[in-house]
Design an enzyme around this catalytic site. Structure first.
Site, PDB file in Angstrom:
ATOM      1  N   ARG A 105       0.850  -1.195   0.000  1.00 35.74           N
ATOM      2  CA  ARG A 105       0.000   0.000   0.000  1.00 35.74           C
ATOM      3  C   ARG A 105       0.880   1.238   0.000  1.00 35.74           C
ATOM      4  O   ARG A 105       1.735   1.386   0.868  1.00 35.74           O
ATOM      5  CB  ARG A 105      -0.862   0.031   1.263  1.00 35.74           C
ATOM      6  N   THR A 109      -1.325   7.444  -0.471  1.00 32.60           N
ATOM      7  CA  THR A 109      -2.600   7.366  -1.199  1.00 32.60           C
ATOM      8  C   THR A 109      -3.424   6.150  -0.784  1.00 32.60           C
ATOM      9  O   THR A 109      -4.607   6.065  -1.131  1.00 32.60           O
ATOM     10  CB  THR A 109      -2.334   7.236  -2.710  1.00 32.60           C
ATOM     11  N   ASP A 201      -1.741  -4.975  12.377  1.00 35.72           N
ATOM     12  CA  ASP A 201      -1.127  -5.300  11.091  1.00 35.72           C
ATOM     13  C   ASP A 201      -0.999  -6.822  10.983  1.00 35.72           C
ATOM     14  O   ASP A 201      -0.213  -7.434  11.710  1.00 35.72           O
ATOM     15  CB  ASP A 201       0.239  -4.632  10.976  1.00 35.72           C
ATOM     16  N   ASP A 204       2.561  -8.223  10.223  1.00 36.55           N
ATOM     17  CA  ASP A 204       3.450  -8.136  11.399  1.00 36.55           C
ATOM     18  C   ASP A 204       3.088  -9.183  12.435  1.00 36.55           C
ATOM     19  O   ASP A 204       3.967  -9.781  13.066  1.00 36.55           O
ATOM     20  CB  ASP A 204       3.359  -6.738  12.037  1.00 36.55           C
TER      21      ASP A 204
HETATM   22  N1  URA Z   1      -3.931  -4.454   6.784  1.00 34.99           N
HETATM   23  C1  URA Z   1      -3.711  -4.945   8.009  1.00 34.99           C
HETATM   24  O1  URA Z   1      -2.792  -5.733   8.204  1.00 34.99           O
HETATM   25  N2  URA Z   1      -4.510  -4.562   9.016  1.00 34.99           N
HETATM   26  C2  URA Z   1      -5.532  -3.716   8.853  1.00 34.99           C
HETATM   27  O2  URA Z   1      -6.223  -3.404   9.813  1.00 34.99           O
HETATM   28  C3  URA Z   1      -5.750  -3.213   7.561  1.00 34.99           C
HETATM   29  C4  URA Z   1      -4.949  -3.590   6.540  1.00 34.99           C
END
Ligand code: URA
Length: 210
Positions: A105, A109, A201, A204
């Site tokens: 990502r 943006t 995340d 992670d």
């Molecule tokens: N990607 C993630 O890992 N967690 C989110 O909350 C949104 C996108």
């Protein structure tokens, strides 16, 4: 045509998802839970796979039994968090092929930028399961399915763990022919595009990188 979202909210899945959401859950436990949930969700997702009668012989007599028929599967994890779904799904369907699509990502943006793609040759004759734990803005999922469609695939399903309402809307607007399967629909996104309350995340947490 507007798209279809199926909530797979079996109590076992909800219980495991609650443990995954907990910030104190370890990486090892998180990975195990995701693998277990991917099998439970995969089971439901594959409920409508076509079967055919085959003739077999038990130790006692011949019989007609039902076996999977028709299209074979291809699992396509969106890197990197989608990888967390692969082992569990392969356990259910060991002969499935695995394609990969790498997207990140753009932090400004929130648009999806692709950096890697690799698919089997015969995607047009396969049921494709595109997998990513989080359907947040929907941009990565839409971009991933755009790439998957370019391979000739027509029978595509999108599997995630948690979806945000805006992600579902964006995805269905772009790909009304691709059903979404999710274990939860959470409240909203924060300013960084993370799902609230979410799990943080996903990459992670799967790979222990934070
Ligand atoms: N990607 C993630 O890992 N967690 C989110 O909350 C949104 C996108």
């Amino acid at each position: 045509m507007s798209g279809k979202t199926t909530l797979i909210d079996h109590p076992l899945i909800l219980h495991k998802l609650a443990m995954m959401r907990d910030k104190d859950t370890s990486t090892k436990k998180f990975r195990t839970l995701l693998r277990e949930i991917s099998m439970l969700m995969g089971y439901e997702l594959m409920r409508d796979l076509p079967v055919e009668e085959i003739e077999i012989e038990t130790p006692l007599e011949k019989m007609k039994a039902k076996a999977l028929s028709g299209k074979k599967l291809c699992i396509v994890p969106i890197l990197r968090a989608g990888l967390g779904f692969v082992d569990g799904l392969l356990e259910l369907v060991p002969a499935a092929r695995v394609g990969h699509i790498g997207l990140y990502r753009n932090p400004d943006t929130l648009e999806a930028v692709d950096y890697y793609k690799k698919f089997p040759d015969d995607m047009g004759s396969r049921i494709v399961l595109a997998v990513d734990p989080m359907l947040a803005t929907g941009h990565s999922a839409v971009a991933a399915v755009n790439h998957i469609k370019k391979t000739g695939a027509t029978d595509i399903r999108f599997l995630c763990l948690i979806a945000a309402p805006v992600g579902i809307e964006t995805f269905h607007a772009a790909h009304p022919d691709v059903p979404i399967y999710t274990a939860a629909i959470d409240r909203e996104l924060n300013d960084h595009g993370y799902i609230l309350p979410g799990i943080g995340d996903a990459g992670d947490r799967i790979f222990g990188t934070k």
